[in-house]
Design an enzyme around this catalytic site. Structure first.
Site, PDB file in Angstrom:
ATOM      1  CG  HIS A  17     -20.600 -14.338 -13.485  1.00  0.00           C
ATOM      2  ND1 HIS A  17     -19.383 -14.010 -13.992  1.00  0.00           N
ATOM      3  CD2 HIS A  17     -20.531 -14.625 -12.115  1.00  0.00           C
ATOM      4  CE1 HIS A  17     -18.642 -13.452 -12.693  1.00  0.00           C
ATOM      5  NE2 HIS A  17     -19.507 -13.981 -11.538  1.00  0.00           N
ATOM      6  CE  LYS A  41     -14.242  -7.720  -2.454  1.00  0.00           C
ATOM      7  NZ  LYS A  41     -15.060  -8.971  -3.184  1.00  0.00           N
ATOM      8  NE  ARG A  90     -16.370 -19.974  -7.701  1.00  0.00           N
ATOM      9  CZ  ARG A  90     -15.693 -18.600  -7.643  1.00  0.00           C
ATOM     10  NH1 ARG A  90     -15.221 -18.265  -8.735  1.00  0.00           N
ATOM     11  NH2 ARG A  90     -15.754 -18.258  -6.437  1.00  0.00           N
ATOM     12  CB  SER A 127     -14.326 -11.958 -12.138  1.00  0.00           C
ATOM     13  OG  SER A 127     -15.868 -12.250 -12.528  1.00  0.00           O
TER      14      SER A 127
END
Ligand code: PNS
Length: 166
Positions: A17, A41, A90, A127
């Site tokens: 990030h 979540k 990514r 993460s």
């Protein structure tokens, strides 16, 4: 003045990030890091904790601000007069979902998405992986900054102490 938003969960913020934030901050006038609240979540850190941690590790970038938002990202953009989202991409595995989101956001409110390719050194980083590795005692010191590492270790230790009481 070009203001853009870098959205995410940031649970917790990683070097991946930070790489995108640093590069975006050298291109745009102002970057708003938006911590999106997703009630469904379960997160390791509260929104306030994530905001505090992001603030701590981005303090050197004077054009970076941190905010939170509960709702559609495009509504945040509209309410704050932001016309562009910046996101890191990514790998090809990110592509389908990110393309769909960017197209929906464009159609909903005309908000553009700019994808920046993640630096190869961080292309595998997330993460979730960091949390998983750390939860098994693995070394994640090369994936997250020191202050975040300290908080992560403390939170995992507190959680596991809590679980042992049950
Ligand atoms: O770090 P993440 O969890 O990959 O970030 C995903 C995030 C928070 C950027 C994305 O889920 C999002 O924009 N959520 C807000 C709700 C929204 O606007 N959804 C898109 C249209 S359905």
């Amino acid at each position: 003045m070009k203001r853009v938003v870098c959205p995410g969960s940031f649970d917790p913020i990683t070097f991946g990030h930070l790489d995108i934030i640093k590069r975006a901050s050298s291109i745009f006038d102002e970057i708003v890091i938006a911590v999106l609240v997703n009630q469904t979540k379960q997160k390791l850190f509260t929104v306030d904790e994530r905001i505090e941690m992001i603030g701590e590790v981005t303090a050197q970038y004077k054009n970076v601000k941190v905010a939170s938002w509960s709702g559609l990202l495009v509504d945040y953009c509209k309410a704050n007069d932001i016309s562009m989202i910046v996101k890191g991409l990514r790998a090809v595995t990110d592509f389908d979902y990110e393309l769909q989101m960017s197209q929906i956001n464009l159609q909903l409110q005309g908000v553009e998405t700019l994808f920046m390719s993640t630096a190869p050194a961080h292309s595998f980083l997330s993460s979730s992986l960091v949390k998983e590795i750390a939860s098994y005692g693995g070394d994640v010191s090369s994936y997250i900054p020191e202050p975040i590492l300290k908080r992560l270790k403390a939170r995992l230790a507190a959680n596991s102490a809590g679980n042992n009481l049950n």
